[in-house]
Design an enzyme around this catalytic site. Structure first.
Site, mmCIF file in Angstrom:
data_model
loop_
_atom_site.group_PDB
_atom_site.id
_atom_site.type_symbol
_atom_site.label_atom_id
_atom_site.label_comp_id
_atom_site.label_asym_id
_atom_site.label_seq_id
_atom_site.Cartn_x
_atom_site.Cartn_y
_atom_site.Cartn_z
ATOM 1 N N ASN A 96 34.185 6.414 -18.377
ATOM 2 C CA ASN A 96 33.719 5.566 -19.483
ATOM 3 C C ASN A 96 34.935 5.077 -20.266
ATOM 4 O O ASN A 96 36.047 5.593 -20.097
ATOM 5 C CB ASN A 96 32.713 6.303 -20.366
ATOM 6 C CG ASN A 96 33.214 7.665 -20.806
ATOM 7 O OD1 ASN A 96 34.300 7.781 -21.368
ATOM 8 N ND2 ASN A 96 32.448 8.704 -20.532
ATOM 9 N N VAL A 121 29.845 11.482 -11.376
ATOM 10 C CA VAL A 121 31.157 11.676 -10.753
ATOM 11 C C VAL A 121 32.166 12.212 -11.764
ATOM 12 O O VAL A 121 32.981 13.080 -11.444
ATOM 13 C CB VAL A 121 31.698 10.323 -10.240
ATOM 14 C CG1 VAL A 121 33.054 10.493 -9.614
ATOM 15 C CG2 VAL A 121 30.758 9.706 -9.241
ATOM 16 N N ASP A 122 32.122 11.668 -12.957
ATOM 17 C CA ASP A 122 33.086 12.036 -13.995
ATOM 18 C C ASP A 122 33.054 13.553 -14.252
ATOM 19 O O ASP A 122 34.090 14.235 -14.224
ATOM 20 C CB ASP A 122 32.719 11.258 -15.269
ATOM 21 C CG ASP A 122 33.879 11.073 -16.210
ATOM 22 O OD1 ASP A 122 34.853 11.829 -16.110
ATOM 23 O OD2 ASP A 122 33.797 10.177 -17.069
ATOM 24 N N THR A 182 26.784 2.544 -10.415
ATOM 25 C CA THR A 182 25.394 2.577 -9.937
ATOM 26 C C THR A 182 24.631 3.849 -10.327
ATOM 27 O O THR A 182 23.498 4.037 -9.902
ATOM 28 C CB THR A 182 25.324 2.411 -8.405
ATOM 29 O OG1 THR A 182 26.044 3.482 -7.796
ATOM 30 C CG2 THR A 182 25.922 1.087 -7.990
HETATM 31 P P1 ADP Z 1 28.497 5.182 -13.590
HETATM 32 O O1 ADP Z 1 28.457 5.709 -15.000
HETATM 33 O O2 ADP Z 1 29.701 4.293 -13.334
HETATM 34 O O3 ADP Z 1 27.207 4.585 -13.179
HETATM 35 P P2 ADP Z 1 27.931 7.736 -12.261
HETATM 36 O O4 ADP Z 1 28.901 8.852 -12.105
HETATM 37 O O5 ADP Z 1 26.765 7.978 -13.158
HETATM 38 O O6 ADP Z 1 28.802 6.476 -12.690
HETATM 39 O O7 ADP Z 1 27.360 7.329 -10.841
HETATM 40 C C1 ADP Z 1 28.061 6.601 -9.875
HETATM 41 C C2 ADP Z 1 27.582 6.989 -8.493
HETATM 42 O O8 ADP Z 1 28.221 8.203 -8.087
HETATM 43 C C3 ADP Z 1 26.093 7.276 -8.367
HETATM 44 O O9 ADP Z 1 25.628 6.610 -7.193
HETATM 45 C C4 ADP Z 1 26.018 8.789 -8.218
HETATM 46 O O10 ADP Z 1 24.921 9.191 -7.397
HETATM 47 C C5 ADP Z 1 27.301 9.099 -7.507
HETATM 48 N N1 ADP Z 1 27.827 10.492 -7.632
HETATM 49 C C6 ADP Z 1 27.508 11.442 -8.527
HETATM 50 N N2 ADP Z 1 28.241 12.572 -8.309
HETATM 51 C C7 ADP Z 1 29.062 12.310 -7.250
HETATM 52 C C8 ADP Z 1 30.056 13.042 -6.526
HETATM 53 N N3 ADP Z 1 30.376 14.305 -6.837
HETATM 54 N N4 ADP Z 1 30.699 12.414 -5.483
HETATM 55 C C9 ADP Z 1 30.403 11.142 -5.156
HETATM 56 N N5 ADP Z 1 29.478 10.403 -5.794
HETATM 57 C C10 ADP Z 1 28.812 10.976 -6.818
#
Ligand code: ADP
Length: 186
Positions: A32, A41-42, A126
């Protein structure tokens, strides 16, 4: 199943998995603008890489939407984490496509500048930010294909898709975007 296409001398891969487990030089985080950490992911990257990454983010202070910054990868095996900020999706009429493309471009440019040869991306935008998956996949793959075509120093980009739906959509879009380059599953 891994889907692989060649872009010039570089390689673009789609895999299903957890981005924190990838053996690559650079891992891209869906950050963010405050670089404050979060879910998705974060959260996974900060949990897996330890507090050094957050300390580096705090020292930088923030990153505008559509841009990216680089930090240590802490205890992850990667050399760096690249924090890229996707737009929060409203309706697609508020500059979201350009901002999403620019988040990918900025992350790729950092990878190239830092000499990172292999880079793993999640599907930026996404999850919590609500970008529709198919449009996001088209922008993500198109931007990476364009970049690799002119930056052979980045040798491998791997999209790490977390769930079945994201993998299926990215696979379909990649077949449409790079049909002649498709090498098929291996
Ligand atoms: P944003 O806030 O940019 O939308 P998110 O982290 O909420 O980012 O989600 C981005 C994508 O990453 C989603 O499709 C989610 O399912 C996916 N995701 C979540 N955790 C992981 C992970 N550990 N490794 C890879 N992809 C992930």
């Amino acid at each position: 199943m891994t889907q692989v296409v060649n872009i010039g001398t570089s390689t673009l891969e789609l895999v299903q998995g957890d981005i924190t487990e990838q053996q690559v030089d650079g891992i891209v985080n869906a950050a963010n603008a405050e670089l404050a950490g979060g879910g998705g992911v974060d959260g996974a990257i900060h949990r897996a890489g330890g507090p050094e990454i957050m300390a580096a983010c705090q020292a930088i202070g923030g990153c505008p939407t559509g841009q990216a910054v680089v930090t240590t990868a802490g205890t992850l095996s990667a050399r760096n984490v690249i924090h890229a900020v996707a737009p929060k999706y409203a309706d697609g009429l508020h500059g979201e496509p350009g901002l999403l493309a620019s988040a990918y471009q900025a992350a790729l440019q950092i990878a190239s500048d830092q000499g990172l040869k292999t880079v793993a991306f999640p599907s930026l935008g996404t999850g919590a930010y609500g970008y529709p998956l198919e449009s996001a996949a088209r922008i993500a793959l198109g931007t990476v294909i364009d970049f690799l075509g002119s930056h052979p120093q980045v040798e491998r980009v791997r999209f790490v898709l977390f769930d079945d739906e994201a993998l299926a959509v990215y696979q379909q879009v990649l077949m449409e975007e790079a049909p002649t380059r498709r090498h098929g599953p291996r």
